[in-house]
Write an enzyme that holds these catalytic residues in place. Structure first.
Site, PDB file in Angstrom:
ATOM      1  N   LYS A 182     -46.567   2.607 -57.670  1.00 24.64           N
ATOM      2  CA  LYS A 182     -47.664   3.269 -56.963  1.00 24.64           C
ATOM      3  C   LYS A 182     -47.153   3.867 -55.658  1.00 24.64           C
ATOM      4  O   LYS A 182     -46.434   3.210 -54.902  1.00 24.64           O
ATOM      5  CB  LYS A 182     -48.754   2.226 -56.700  1.00 24.64           C
ATOM      6  CG  LYS A 182     -50.032   2.747 -56.071  1.00 24.64           C
ATOM      7  CD  LYS A 182     -51.015   1.596 -55.918  1.00 24.64           C
ATOM      8  CE  LYS A 182     -52.335   2.055 -55.319  1.00 24.64           C
ATOM      9  NZ  LYS A 182     -53.300   0.938 -55.212  1.00 24.64           N
ATOM     10  N   SER A 227     -57.508   2.632 -56.988  1.00 22.47           N
ATOM     11  CA  SER A 227     -56.602   3.649 -56.483  1.00 22.47           C
ATOM     12  C   SER A 227     -55.270   3.704 -57.248  1.00 22.47           C
ATOM     13  O   SER A 227     -54.493   4.649 -57.071  1.00 22.47           O
ATOM     14  CB  SER A 227     -56.312   3.378 -55.008  1.00 22.47           C
ATOM     15  OG  SER A 227     -55.710   2.102 -54.833  1.00 22.47           O
ATOM     16  N   SER A 237     -58.594  -1.998 -57.455  1.00 18.92           N
ATOM     17  CA  SER A 237     -57.626  -0.908 -57.634  1.00 18.92           C
ATOM     18  C   SER A 237     -56.549  -1.178 -58.668  1.00 18.92           C
ATOM     19  O   SER A 237     -55.832  -0.260 -59.055  1.00 18.92           O
ATOM     20  CB  SER A 237     -56.967  -0.566 -56.294  1.00 18.92           C
ATOM     21  OG  SER A 237     -57.888   0.082 -55.453  1.00 18.92           O
TER      22      SER A 237
END
Length: 527
Positions: A128, A203, A227
């Site tokens: 990420k 996210s 997330s």
């Protein structure tokens, strides 16, 4: 406790208004439908777990170079469709894979030595973009941070690299990791591989989309409101939000402030359940011993509970009937397979889940320091964002920020200075009841989200549905997200498996069992 007539009317009016607004938005939108499909997986290396790949590499049945090249080829095939990986390091990864193969050729200690020292040797990894990965951008989707490059590795990334994993690149997020759709004006919008018109979640949506597309086998996510779990749910893969505080959150952006350290969890995301535990063992580093991950779990000796919904909160959508049905199927499967009785329970305080999450996210730390404001962080490195002005700019296509980020900054301005005492009481009561129920041997089934992956931008009109995941962050409990097949629309379904603090091994063990029963991840290109 049933909803009052007033609460039912309020819920109906709120949902009707949001539905009408989304319908208007869709009517005014000039977007054309994207009916393209992902190509099916053809290289069999892409259908093996990280554990299996590492074993084959150690045994010289396949080279790391072949595996890494297979994943690079797949990323180049699917990323133009899903826009999940925002910066690659393919040349460096191929060089590192060659070094791995050379190391294995020269190793004299045997496979077991390598397995113990380098359990993920030669296995590709995605990261990420909010995590520091040396030499890669770390913008968290902010145009103002364009050009920011990480000079170190975040601790969990460093530990995975030390275990032999090879990063292929970094994946897209929402702005500052604070929205349920991975969209920003620096990298664009990430798409769900099962339907390019749908969100992949946020996210960690870039991770979820890439993993589900077989562009990676294992990945790294973070979770302060869902997330990890929402992207895993929307993309039909596995993920684990650890007990809070076990995996280091250093070298992430945005940095933790206020009491965020209590709610933020970092953890593994992957297509195969057997990769969750070894990844967590590595990522937890010096804290791994607190989890007793090597201790065998006898599922027949556990107590199981199911909560079908939040009791009818005005803030959230009703849970889709397909998700209610598949959760009942899990209950029936567990009772048949394990000879246990799964008890259905309800917690009245769950209907205040969003208010609890929102209140606790704004509390100061033990020294009285409040969390950094979202609007201030949006402008870094520079001046804080003035959300009303950004809204005006957005309306004429001149803002560097998405409507979601601007809206969050505006809501932040309107928040009360003091935490409502009633919300604090609701949280303490819920914490006590859930912890007493679960103890050290309980697992709770709870929906991850009221609906399967929504259309792009639809979360703007259902902004509080993440409360199904967010409340578990405030409680600090470990959760494993498990896929449970596809809906009538061909979209992934799933469920959260929640356990008591430091009992992470319980839902991880149950995830393996449910993977065998429900089939786990499905190739989106095979639909």
């Amino acid at each position: 406790m049933a909803l009052s007539l007033l609460e039912r009317v309020q819920a109906w009016l709120f949902r009707a208004l949001m539905g009408a607004l989304f319908g208007l938005f869709q009517a005014l939108s000039s977007r054309t439908c994207d009916r393209r499909k992902l190509p099916p997986i053809e290289n069999p290396l892409l259908t093996l777990s990280a554990v299996q790949l590492a074993r084959k590499i150690r045994r010289r049945e396949v080279t790391s170079l072949e595996v890494v090249q297979a994943y690079i080829d797949r990323i180049q095939e699917v990323n133009p469709l899903i826009n999940a990986m925002v910066k690659d390091r393919f040349a460096a990864a191929l060089q590192e894979a060659s070094q791995v193969d050379k190391l294995i050729e020269e190793e004299t200690g045997g496979e077991e030595v390598l397995a113990d020292r380098l359990p993920l040797l030669g296995v590709p990894l995605s990261v990420k973009e909010s995590f520091a990965l040396q030499g890669m951008p770390q913008t968290t989707g902010l145009v103002s941070r364009r050009g920011v490059v990480a000079v170190v590795d975040a601790p969990p990334v460093a530990l995975l690299k030390r275990a032999g994993a090879i990063p292929l690149g970094v994946t897209n997020t929402s702005e500052l990791c604070m929205w349920s759709e991975s969209h920003n004006h620096l990298y664009g919008i990430t798409r769900n591989p099962y339907d390019l018109e749908r969100v992949p979640g946020g996210s960690s949506g870039g991770e979820g989309s890439l993993l589900a597309s077989a562009g990676a086998v294992i990945g790294v996510g973070s979770d302060i409101g869902g997330s990890i779990r929402m992207p895993c749910f929307f993309n039909g893969i596995f993920g684990h939000k650890t007990t809070s505080g076990l995996v280091s959150s250093d070298n992430q952006h945005p940095p933790v402030s206020g009491r965020f350290e209590e709610y933020l969890s970092l953890g593994p995301m992957c297509r195969y359940a057997e990769d969750l535990l070894p990844m967590l063992q590595i990522m937890a580093g010096p804290n791994a011993h607190r989890l007793s991950l090597s201790e065998k779990v006898d599922l027949k000796k556990l107590r199981f509970f199911t909560v079908p919904h939040d009791g009818g909160s005005v803030m959230t959508s009703p849970v889709d009937s397909q998700l209610l049905q598949v959760q009942r199927q899990v209950v029936e499967q567990l009772e048949a397979d394990l000879g246990v009785k799964v008890e259905e329970v309800m917690f009245h305080e769950l209907r205040y889940a969003f208010q609890i999450w929102d209140t606790y996210m704004g509390l100061p730390d033990d020294e009285g320091a409040p969390p950094q404001r979202f609007g201030d962080l949006l402008g870094t490195p520079g001046h804080p964002v003035w959300p009303v002005w950004e809204l005006v700019k957005w309306m004429v296509g001149k803002s560097d920020h998405t409507m979601a980020a601007i809206g969050l900054a505006m809501i932040e301005k309107a928040q009360p200075a003091a935490a409502p005492a009633s919300i604090l009481r609701h949280k303490e009561k819920l914490q006590r009841e859930v912890e007493e129920l679960l103890g050290a041997d309980g697992v709770l089934l709870y929906p991850t989200h009221p609906n399967v992956a929504p259309k792009h931008h639809h979360p703007l009109f259902r902004p509080f549905d993440f409360a199904y995941t967010g409340i578990i962050n405030i409680l600090g409990l470990p959760v494993t997200q498990v896929p449970l097949g596809l809906s009538r629309e061909g979209l992934p379904m799933g469920v959260q498996l929640i356990a008591g603090k430091l009992q992470d091994r319980l839902p991880l063990a149950l995830a393996l069992h449910l993977e065998r029963s429900f089939g786990g991840w499905r190739d989106p290109g095979a639909k």
